[in-house]
Design a protein around this motif. Structure first.
Motif, PDB file in Angstrom:
ATOM      1  N   ARG A  46       0.862  -1.169   0.000  1.00 26.18           N
ATOM      2  CA  ARG A  46       0.000   0.000   0.000  1.00 26.18           C
ATOM      3  C   ARG A  46       0.902   1.224   0.000  1.00 26.18           C
ATOM      4  O   ARG A  46       1.850   1.297   0.758  1.00 26.18           O
ATOM      5  CB  ARG A  46      -0.882  -0.036   1.244  1.00 26.18           C
ATOM      6  CG  ARG A  46      -1.904   1.040   1.318  1.00 26.18           C
ATOM      7  CD  ARG A  46      -2.903   0.757   2.426  1.00 26.18           C
ATOM      8  NE  ARG A  46      -3.856  -0.279   2.078  1.00 26.18           N
ATOM      9  CZ  ARG A  46      -4.935  -0.090   1.319  1.00 26.18           C
ATOM     10  NH1 ARG A  46      -5.178   1.094   0.812  1.00 26.18           N
ATOM     11  NH2 ARG A  46      -5.758  -1.077   1.051  1.00 26.18           N
ATOM     12  N   SER A  74      -7.396  -0.936  -5.320  1.00 25.21           N
ATOM     13  CA  SER A  74      -8.284  -0.196  -4.437  1.00 25.21           C
ATOM     14  C   SER A  74      -7.564   1.011  -3.860  1.00 25.21           C
ATOM     15  O   SER A  74      -6.368   1.187  -4.052  1.00 25.21           O
ATOM     16  CB  SER A  74      -8.773  -1.109  -3.305  1.00 25.21           C
ATOM     17  OG  SER A  74      -7.678  -1.527  -2.511  1.00 25.21           O
ATOM     18  N   PHE A  76      -8.063   4.358  -0.555  1.00 29.05           N
ATOM     19  CA  PHE A  76      -8.824   5.044   0.483  1.00 29.05           C
ATOM     20  C   PHE A  76      -8.778   6.515   0.148  1.00 29.05           C
ATOM     21  O   PHE A  76      -7.709   7.070  -0.104  1.00 29.05           O
ATOM     22  CB  PHE A  76      -8.231   4.801   1.874  1.00 29.05           C
ATOM     23  CG  PHE A  76      -8.941   5.579   2.948  1.00 29.05           C
ATOM     24  CD1 PHE A  76     -10.181   5.179   3.406  1.00 29.05           C
ATOM     25  CD2 PHE A  76      -8.375   6.721   3.480  1.00 29.05           C
ATOM     26  CE1 PHE A  76     -10.854   5.902   4.377  1.00 29.05           C
ATOM     27  CE2 PHE A  76      -9.035   7.449   4.461  1.00 29.05           C
ATOM     28  CZ  PHE A  76     -10.278   7.042   4.915  1.00 29.05           C
ATOM     29  N   TRP A 109     -16.555   0.541   1.303  1.00 26.82           N
ATOM     30  CA  TRP A 109     -16.842   0.775   2.717  1.00 26.82           C
ATOM     31  C   TRP A 109     -16.690   2.258   3.013  1.00 26.82           C
ATOM     32  O   TRP A 109     -16.067   2.989   2.262  1.00 26.82           O
ATOM     33  CB  TRP A 109     -15.970  -0.076   3.632  1.00 26.82           C
ATOM     34  CG  TRP A 109     -14.503   0.209   3.557  1.00 26.82           C
ATOM     35  CD1 TRP A 109     -13.598  -0.355   2.698  1.00 26.82           C
ATOM     36  CD2 TRP A 109     -13.754   1.139   4.348  1.00 26.82           C
ATOM     37  NE1 TRP A 109     -12.349   0.162   2.909  1.00 26.82           N
ATOM     38  CE2 TRP A 109     -12.414   1.076   3.935  1.00 26.82           C
ATOM     39  CE3 TRP A 109     -14.089   2.008   5.374  1.00 26.82           C
ATOM     40  CZ2 TRP A 109     -11.426   1.859   4.491  1.00 26.82           C
ATOM     41  CZ3 TRP A 109     -13.088   2.780   5.939  1.00 26.82           C
ATOM     42  CH2 TRP A 109     -11.773   2.694   5.500  1.00 26.82           C
ATOM     43  N   GLY A 125     -13.413   3.610   1.500  1.00 28.15           N
ATOM     44  CA  GLY A 125     -12.616   2.687   0.709  1.00 28.15           C
ATOM     45  C   GLY A 125     -13.293   2.481  -0.634  1.00 28.15           C
ATOM     46  O   GLY A 125     -14.518   2.371  -0.713  1.00 28.15           O
ATOM     47  N   ARG A 127     -12.911   0.632  -4.749  1.00 23.41           N
ATOM     48  CA  ARG A 127     -12.210  -0.289  -5.647  1.00 23.41           C
ATOM     49  C   ARG A 127     -12.334   0.278  -7.050  1.00 23.41           C
ATOM     50  O   ARG A 127     -13.339   0.892  -7.400  1.00 23.41           O
ATOM     51  CB  ARG A 127     -12.746  -1.706  -5.569  1.00 23.41           C
ATOM     52  CG  ARG A 127     -14.067  -1.932  -6.219  1.00 23.41           C
ATOM     53  CD  ARG A 127     -14.486  -3.408  -6.138  1.00 23.41           C
ATOM     54  NE  ARG A 127     -15.759  -3.586  -6.773  1.00 23.41           N
ATOM     55  CZ  ARG A 127     -15.921  -3.933  -8.042  1.00 23.41           C
ATOM     56  NH1 ARG A 127     -14.894  -4.141  -8.812  1.00 23.41           N
ATOM     57  NH2 ARG A 127     -17.127  -4.067  -8.545  1.00 23.41           N
TER      58      ARG A 127
END
Length: 159
Positions: A46, A74, A76, A109, A125, A127
């Protein structure tokens, strides 16, 4: 006829008793993991690029965001917009050295409903649904640079 009956029974016996079962499908992977040192198992990396971005929903809602953390599929993002889980939107990432990147994304999310004292970064979050070749290359380059920076920081020469 008797030969066909025996042949059918043998095929049935072989298929029924020697078919792969769910637990059998997991065993090879489990055996591979037993052979590896736990620290050698690679986890998804990440990166934290802090890219400024703009999101636009299908309903026409536009909000400024920041891509705080990203992986290969994905991310954030921090945002004041409250999107529902499963909502799809267009994300435009604004980079200083490149033209803006257009990405289609979906909310997976959100922490918008949590109390403020329980949240470090208010956001969601996502994707990636559709990403052009430029976006994929940028994310891969960012991941490589982040991994290289982590290795440099962990090496004894850097300490």
């Amino acid at each position: 006829m008797f030969v066909f009956a025996i042949a059918f029974f043998l095929v049935f016996f072989a298929v029924y008793f020697f078919r792969p079962r769910k637990k059998d499908k997991i065993i090879p992977l489990a055996r591979e993991r037993e052979l590896l040192d736990p620290e050698e198992i690679s986890l998804p990396h990440r990166a934290e690029p802090n890219w400024p971005a703009t999101l636009e929903t299908e309903a026409g809602v536009t909000a400024n965001t920041k891509v705080v953390s990203v992986t290969h599929g994905s991310a954030f993002i921090t945002s004041s917009a409250q999107l529902s889980i499963g909502e799809k939107f267009q994300l435009t990432v604004h980079l200083p050295d490149r033209p803006p990147l257009q990405l289609r994304a979906e909310v997976t999310w959100s922490n918008m409903h949590l109390p403020a004292e329980n949240v470090l970064n208010r956001g969601m979050g996502i994707r990636f649904i559709e990403a052009g070749e430029d976006a994929v290359c940028l994310i891969n380059d960012t991941m490589r640079q982040h991994a290289a920076a982590d290795k440099t920081a962990e090496s004894p020469a850097a300490k």
